[in-house]
Motif scaffolding. Structure first.
Motif, PDB file in Angstrom:
ATOM      1  N   ILE A   7       0.848  -1.194   0.000  1.00  0.00           N
ATOM      2  CA  ILE A   7       0.000   0.000   0.000  1.00  0.00           C
ATOM      3  C   ILE A   7       0.886   1.248   0.000  1.00  0.00           C
ATOM      4  O   ILE A   7       0.686   2.158  -0.773  1.00  0.00           O
ATOM      5  N   TYR A   8       1.872   1.271   0.890  1.00  0.00           N
ATOM      6  CA  TYR A   8       2.878   2.328   0.863  1.00  0.00           C
ATOM      7  C   TYR A   8       4.134   1.840   1.553  1.00  0.00           C
ATOM      8  O   TYR A   8       4.100   0.899   2.348  1.00  0.00           O
ATOM      9  N   LYS A   9       5.251   2.427   1.199  1.00  0.00           N
ATOM     10  CA  LYS A   9       6.521   2.128   1.854  1.00  0.00           C
ATOM     11  C   LYS A   9       7.338   3.405   1.858  1.00  0.00           C
ATOM     12  O   LYS A   9       7.789   3.860   0.808  1.00  0.00           O
ATOM     13  N   LYS A  10       7.468   3.993   3.033  1.00  0.00           N
ATOM     14  CA  LYS A  10       8.220   5.240   3.152  1.00  0.00           C
ATOM     15  C   LYS A  10       9.703   4.957   3.353  1.00  0.00           C
ATOM     16  O   LYS A  10      10.546   5.689   2.901  1.00  0.00           O
ATOM     17  N   ASP A  11       9.998   3.901   4.101  1.00  0.00           N
ATOM     18  CA  ASP A  11      11.368   3.425   4.304  1.00  0.00           C
ATOM     19  C   ASP A  11      11.263   2.013   4.881  1.00  0.00           C
ATOM     20  O   ASP A  11      10.183   1.431   4.869  1.00  0.00           O
ATOM     21  N   ASN A  12      12.372   1.464   5.388  1.00  0.00           N
ATOM     22  CA  ASN A  12      12.346   0.093   5.905  1.00  0.00           C
ATOM     23  C   ASN A  12      11.588  -0.050   7.220  1.00  0.00           C
ATOM     24  O   ASN A  12      11.383  -1.165   7.686  1.00  0.00           O
ATOM     25  N   TYR A  13      11.190   1.061   7.823  1.00  0.00           N
ATOM     26  CA  TYR A  13      10.525   0.998   9.114  1.00  0.00           C
ATOM     27  C   TYR A  13       9.100   1.535   9.092  1.00  0.00           C
ATOM     28  O   TYR A  13       8.418   1.492  10.109  1.00  0.00           O
ATOM     29  N   ASN A  14       8.654   2.074   7.978  1.00  0.00           N
ATOM     30  CA  ASN A  14       7.313   2.639   7.874  1.00  0.00           C
ATOM     31  C   ASN A  14       6.678   2.166   6.572  1.00  0.00           C
ATOM     32  O   ASN A  14       6.987   2.701   5.506  1.00  0.00           O
ATOM     33  N   MET A  15       5.815   1.157   6.696  1.00  0.00           N
ATOM     34  CA  MET A  15       5.183   0.595   5.502  1.00  0.00           C
ATOM     35  C   MET A  15       3.882  -0.094   5.877  1.00  0.00           C
ATOM     36  O   MET A  15       3.619  -0.368   7.045  1.00  0.00           O
ATOM     37  N   LEU A  16       3.089  -0.355   4.861  1.00  0.00           N
ATOM     38  CA  LEU A  16       1.838  -1.073   5.046  1.00  0.00           C
ATOM     39  C   LEU A  16       1.708  -2.060   3.894  1.00  0.00           C
ATOM     40  O   LEU A  16       1.764  -1.668   2.730  1.00  0.00           O
ATOM     41  N   LYS A  17       1.641  -3.332   4.237  1.00  0.00           N
ATOM     42  CA  LYS A  17       1.563  -4.387   3.226  1.00  0.00           C
ATOM     43  C   LYS A  17       0.335  -5.237   3.485  1.00  0.00           C
ATOM     44  O   LYS A  17      -0.124  -5.358   4.617  1.00  0.00           O
ATOM     45  N   VAL A  18      -0.181  -5.832   2.414  1.00  0.00           N
ATOM     46  CA  VAL A  18      -1.380  -6.665   2.501  1.00  0.00           C
ATOM     47  C   VAL A  18      -1.096  -8.008   1.840  1.00  0.00           C
ATOM     48  O   VAL A  18      -0.476  -8.063   0.783  1.00  0.00           O
ATOM     49  N   GLU A  19      -1.545  -9.084   2.492  1.00  0.00           N
ATOM     50  CA  GLU A  19      -1.475 -10.420   1.919  1.00  0.00           C
ATOM     51  C   GLU A  19      -2.897 -10.947   1.797  1.00  0.00           C
ATOM     52  O   GLU A  19      -3.681 -10.841   2.734  1.00  0.00           O
ATOM     53  N   VAL A  20      -3.213 -11.502   0.638  1.00  0.00           N
ATOM     54  CA  VAL A  20      -4.521 -12.118   0.438  1.00  0.00           C
ATOM     55  C   VAL A  20      -4.297 -13.618   0.364  1.00  0.00           C
ATOM     56  O   VAL A  20      -3.608 -14.113  -0.526  1.00  0.00           O
ATOM     57  N   ARG A  21      -4.849 -14.331   1.343  1.00  0.00           N
ATOM     58  CA  ARG A  21      -4.718 -15.786   1.414  1.00  0.00           C
ATOM     59  C   ARG A  21      -6.111 -16.391   1.305  1.00  0.00           C
ATOM     60  O   ARG A  21      -6.794 -16.561   2.317  1.00  0.00           O
ATOM     61  N   GLY A  22      -6.527 -16.673   0.095  1.00  0.00           N
ATOM     62  CA  GLY A  22      -7.878 -17.184  -0.112  1.00  0.00           C
ATOM     63  C   GLY A  22      -8.886 -16.119   0.264  1.00  0.00           C
ATOM     64  O   GLY A  22      -8.895 -15.035  -0.289  1.00  0.00           O
ATOM     65  N   LYS A  23      -9.734 -16.433   1.245  1.00  0.00           N
ATOM     66  CA  LYS A  23     -10.741 -15.463   1.695  1.00  0.00           C
ATOM     67  C   LYS A  23     -10.222 -14.553   2.802  1.00  0.00           C
ATOM     68  O   LYS A  23     -10.886 -13.608   3.189  1.00  0.00           O
ATOM     69  N   THR A  24      -9.052 -14.841   3.322  1.00  0.00           N
ATOM     70  CA  THR A  24      -8.494 -14.079   4.439  1.00  0.00           C
ATOM     71  C   THR A  24      -7.564 -12.987   3.917  1.00  0.00           C
ATOM     72  O   THR A  24      -6.736 -13.226   3.047  1.00  0.00           O
ATOM     73  N   ILE A  25      -7.718 -11.791   4.466  1.00  0.00           N
ATOM     74  CA  ILE A  25      -6.872 -10.649   4.104  1.00  0.00           C
ATOM     75  C   ILE A  25      -6.103 -10.233   5.356  1.00  0.00           C
ATOM     76  O   ILE A  25      -6.697  -9.954   6.394  1.00  0.00           O
ATOM     77  N   ILE A  26      -4.777 -10.200   5.241  1.00  0.00           N
ATOM     78  CA  ILE A  26      -3.926  -9.840   6.373  1.00  0.00           C
ATOM     79  C   ILE A  26      -3.224  -8.527   6.049  1.00  0.00           C
ATOM     80  O   ILE A  26      -2.531  -8.417   5.035  1.00  0.00           O
ATOM     81  N   VAL A  27      -3.431  -7.532   6.903  1.00  0.00           N
ATOM     82  CA  VAL A  27      -2.805  -6.225   6.732  1.00  0.00           C
ATOM     83  C   VAL A  27      -1.715  -6.094   7.786  1.00  0.00           C
ATOM     84  O   VAL A  27      -1.983  -6.229   8.978  1.00  0.00           O
ATOM     85  N   ARG A  28      -0.489  -5.834   7.335  1.00  0.00           N
ATOM     86  CA  ARG A  28       0.647  -5.642   8.241  1.00  0.00           C
ATOM     87  C   ARG A  28       1.074  -4.180   8.166  1.00  0.00           C
ATOM     88  O   ARG A  28       1.500  -3.702   7.123  1.00  0.00           O
TER      89      ARG A  28
END
Length: 77
Positions: A7-28
């Protein structure tokens, strides 16, 4: 097999990533202030509800384009 989105990555310590595993969505959400926060959703509407509350308009006064870019990235998942 699952899909990963950035979703965004400002640097190695500030980011937002999403994984879609079938019906499950994991936001880190990784930040240098809070460490890593992990949110699990069972539907896209549930994830969008969280995203719209997490990235509130009042937190982006003067940076409305940044908020729109983040929400657009979530909608494309």
């Amino acid at each position: 097999m699952f899909k990963k989105y950035e979703i965004y990555k400002k640097d190695n310590y500030n980011m937002l990533k999403v994984e879609v595993r079938g019906k499950t969505i994991i936001v880190r959400e990784i930040s240098d202030q809070w460490g890593e926060d992990c949110h699990t959703f069972v539907s896209r509407p549930q994830m969008m509800h969280w995203a719209e509350n997490r990235f509130r308009p009042q937190d982006f006064i003067g940076k409305e384009e940044e908020r729109e870019a983040i929400l657009t990235a979530f909608k494309e998942i």
